[in-house]
Design an enzyme around this catalytic site. Structure first.
Site, PDB file in Angstrom:
ATOM      1  CD  GLU A  80      -8.246  -3.809   1.770  1.00 21.56           C
ATOM      2  OE1 GLU A  80      -7.941  -4.389   0.453  1.00 21.56           O
ATOM      3  OE2 GLU A  80      -8.549  -2.710   1.692  1.00 21.56           O
ATOM      4  N   GLY A 109       0.343   2.416  12.560  1.00 17.36           N
ATOM      5  CA  GLY A 109       0.307   1.726  14.013  1.00 17.36           C
ATOM      6  C   GLY A 109       0.941   0.438  14.047  1.00 17.36           C
ATOM      7  N   GLY A 133       2.990   0.496   8.062  1.00 17.74           N
ATOM      8  CA  GLY A 133       1.931   1.464   8.370  1.00 17.74           C
ATOM      9  C   GLY A 133       2.040   2.187   9.482  1.00 17.74           C
ATOM     10  CG  ASN A 148     -12.814  -3.283   0.089  1.00 14.09           C
ATOM     11  OD1 ASN A 148     -12.218  -3.957   1.047  1.00 14.09           O
ATOM     12  ND2 ASN A 148     -13.926  -2.542   0.302  1.00 14.09           N
ATOM     13  CG  ASN A 168      -1.872   1.412   1.308  1.00 12.57           C
ATOM     14  OD1 ASN A 168      -1.513   2.214   0.605  1.00 12.57           O
ATOM     15  ND2 ASN A 168      -2.429   1.354   2.227  1.00 12.57           N
ATOM     16  CG  ASP A 225      -1.988  -3.809  12.180  1.00 16.28           C
ATOM     17  OD1 ASP A 225      -1.065  -4.312  11.847  1.00 16.28           O
ATOM     18  OD2 ASP A 225      -2.510  -3.443  13.394  1.00 16.28           O
ATOM     19  N   GLY A 226      -4.548  -2.559   8.556  1.00 12.26           N
ATOM     20  CA  GLY A 226      -5.478  -2.591   7.426  1.00 12.26           C
ATOM     21  C   GLY A 226      -5.611  -3.437   6.329  1.00 12.26           C
ATOM     22  CD  GLU A 259      -4.178   0.109  -9.527  1.00 11.14           C
ATOM     23  OE1 GLU A 259      -5.407   0.049  -9.908  1.00 11.14           O
ATOM     24  OE2 GLU A 259      -3.403  -0.606 -10.225  1.00 11.14           O
ATOM     25  NE  ARG A 260      -9.787  -0.307  -7.247  1.00  9.85           N
ATOM     26  CZ  ARG A 260     -10.219  -1.757  -7.117  1.00  9.85           C
ATOM     27  NH1 ARG A 260     -10.701  -2.090  -6.096  1.00  9.85           N
ATOM     28  NH2 ARG A 260      -9.566  -2.675  -7.854  1.00  9.85           N
TER      29      ARG A 260
HETATM   30  N1  LIG Z   1      -3.913   3.098  -3.048  1.00  6.40           N
HETATM   31  C1  LIG Z   1      -4.767   3.111  -1.734  1.00  6.40           C
HETATM   32  N2  LIG Z   1      -5.399   4.261  -1.592  1.00  6.40           N
HETATM   33  C2  LIG Z   1      -6.176   4.514  -0.497  1.00  6.40           C
HETATM   34  N3  LIG Z   1      -6.583   3.484   0.287  1.00  6.40           N
HETATM   35  C3  LIG Z   1      -5.850   2.402   0.300  1.00  6.40           C
HETATM   36  C4  LIG Z   1      -4.880   2.062  -0.845  1.00  6.40           C
HETATM   37  N4  LIG Z   1      -4.305   0.675  -0.650  1.00  6.40           N
HETATM   38  C5  LIG Z   1      -4.804   0.264   0.214  1.00  6.40           C
HETATM   39  N5  LIG Z   1      -5.871   1.060   0.975  1.00  6.40           N
HETATM   40  C6  LIG Z   1      -6.462   1.046   2.140  1.00  6.40           C
HETATM   41  O1  LIG Z   1      -5.779   1.799   3.319  1.00  6.40           O
HETATM   42  C7  LIG Z   1      -6.293   1.293   4.491  1.00  6.40           C
HETATM   43  C8  LIG Z   1      -5.169   1.667   5.680  1.00  6.40           C
HETATM   44  O2  LIG Z   1      -3.871   0.837   5.084  1.00  6.40           O
HETATM   45  P1  LIG Z   1      -2.922   0.276   6.167  1.00  6.40           P
HETATM   46  O3  LIG Z   1      -3.821  -0.391   7.388  1.00  6.40           O
HETATM   47  O4  LIG Z   1      -2.164  -0.649   5.348  1.00  6.40           O
HETATM   48  O5  LIG Z   1      -1.843   1.347   6.704  1.00  6.40           O
HETATM   49  P2  LIG Z   1      -2.072   2.275   7.903  1.00  6.40           P
HETATM   50  O6  LIG Z   1      -3.321   2.599   8.296  1.00  6.40           O
HETATM   51  O7  LIG Z   1      -0.865   3.279   7.822  1.00  6.40           O
HETATM   52  O8  LIG Z   1      -1.547   1.295   9.338  1.00  6.40           O
HETATM   53  P3  LIG Z   1      -2.017   0.758  10.307  1.00  6.40           P
HETATM   54  O9  LIG Z   1      -3.423   0.267  10.041  1.00  6.40           O
HETATM   55  O10 LIG Z   1      -1.088  -0.198  10.871  1.00  6.40           O
HETATM   56  O11 LIG Z   1      -1.992   1.986  11.375  1.00  6.40           O
HETATM   57  C9  LIG Z   1      -6.289  -0.267   4.457  1.00  6.40           C
HETATM   58  O12 LIG Z   1      -7.164  -0.742   4.941  1.00  6.40           O
HETATM   59  C10 LIG Z   1      -6.506  -0.064   2.654  1.00  6.40           C
HETATM   60  O13 LIG Z   1      -8.140  -0.676   2.608  1.00  6.40           O
END
Ligand SMILES: Nc1ncnc2c1ncn2[C@@H]1O[C@H](COP(=O)(O)OP(=O)(O)OP(=O)(O)O)[C@@H](O)[C@H]1O
Length: 248
Positions: free
Chosen positions: A209, A236, A234, A181, A145, A204-205, A178-179
């Site tokens: 998924e 957290g 990420g 889900n 991501n 973790d997000g 890219e987005r």
């Molecule tokens: N290209 C993208 N643009 C926008 N959102 C995205 C993209 N790729 C993934 N995502 C979404 O972003 C969300 C957050 O990502 P992720 O949890 O990996 O990072 P974070 O929030 O920085 O880390 P943490 O959850 O550890 O705090 C994911 O649930 C995912 O659905």
């Protein structure tokens, strides 16, 4: 431990000169000669000249070795070993990358060693034909991501993760999500048998998924057994943090 007290059988034995890292320079270090012995569990490295003395022996467990390579011609016929011995830090254990390159007498010799080591690392039997056939490399699907955390996941991939994966003789496919889900939909559809594991380079997000995607498949009972790893990029990183905490 060397070599009379070896308790596992010798698979290969040969003489090498010590070379510099192929990336550093094709020039070779001044004459040092080594005897290398490969067993099912270790590479025993004995310096023959200059005179054996302090640090003349190295017992390299295959469990610490991640991979090896034999750079293509016109590079000299080097056997390059990459390993991560444990070091000590105030809390827990850390590992630091080590690289050594040994100059073989010929290219077929270097390739034979490289193939034999790769076979052992993949639990493939080493035979007289080893050298012609390399074992199938492990295949990883990397999901990145690019916006997770501080937006540095791709940069970390380029500078740290991909070089380590290549040195470990692993083949990979890297997909940037890219987005929201995107990863979930992808994991729901792909033929999982093509991959030995899924690595999440994010927080973790994205892991959520991937787990949801695996559980939404018709073959979920098998799919959920797919090895999944997380390289924390990420904000957290709670899961990676708690795994590391529990692992010491
Ligand atoms: N290209 C993208 N643009 C926008 N959102 C995205 C993209 N790729 C993934 N995502 C979404 O972003 C969300 C957050 O990502 P992720 O949890 O990996 O990072 P974070 O929030 O920085 O880390 P943490 O959850 O550890 O705090 C994911 O649930 C995912 O659905």
């Amino acid at each position: 431990m060397f070599p009379s007290k070896l308790n596992s059988s010798t698979l290969l034995h040969g003489q090498f000169a010590r070379g510099l890292s192929p990336a550093a320079s094709p020039t070779l270090a001044p004459a040092s000669n080594y005897a290398l012995t490969l067993t099912h569990t270790h590479i025993h490295i004995q310096r023959l000249s200059p005179r054996p003395g302090k640090e003349a022996r190295l017992l390299l467990p295959l469990s610490e070795l991640v991979g090896c390579s034999c750079p293509r011609a016109p590079a000299p016929p080097l056997l390059v070993l990459y390993w991560y011995p444990p070091g000590k830090r105030r809390k827990g254990v850390s590992r630091r990358r080590q690289v050594r390159a040994y100059l073989a007498e010929s290219r077929p010799e270097a390739e034979r060693w490289s193939a034999a080591v790769q076979c052992l690392l993949r639990d493939v039997t080493v035979t007289a034909d080893t050298g012609d056939l390399l074992p199938r490399p492990r295949r990883l699907l990397l999901l990145v991501n690019p916006f997770s955390g501080r937006g540095q996941a791709m940069q970390w991939c380029q500078t740290h993760i991909l070089p380590m994966i290549r040195e470990a003789n692993i083949s990979y496919n890297l997909i940037q999500t890219e987005r929201q889900n995107h990863a979930r939909e992808l994991i729901r559809e792909i033929p999982l048998q093509e991959w030995d594991g899924i690595i999440i380079v994010s927080g973790d997000g994205l892991l959520h998924e991937v787990i949801n995607g695996l559980m939404e498949r018709a073959d979920w009972e098998q799919a959920i057994k797919t090895p999944v790893g997380i390289l924390p990029c990420g904000s957290g990183n709670a899961l990676a943090g708690s795994i590391n905490h529990n692992a010491g």
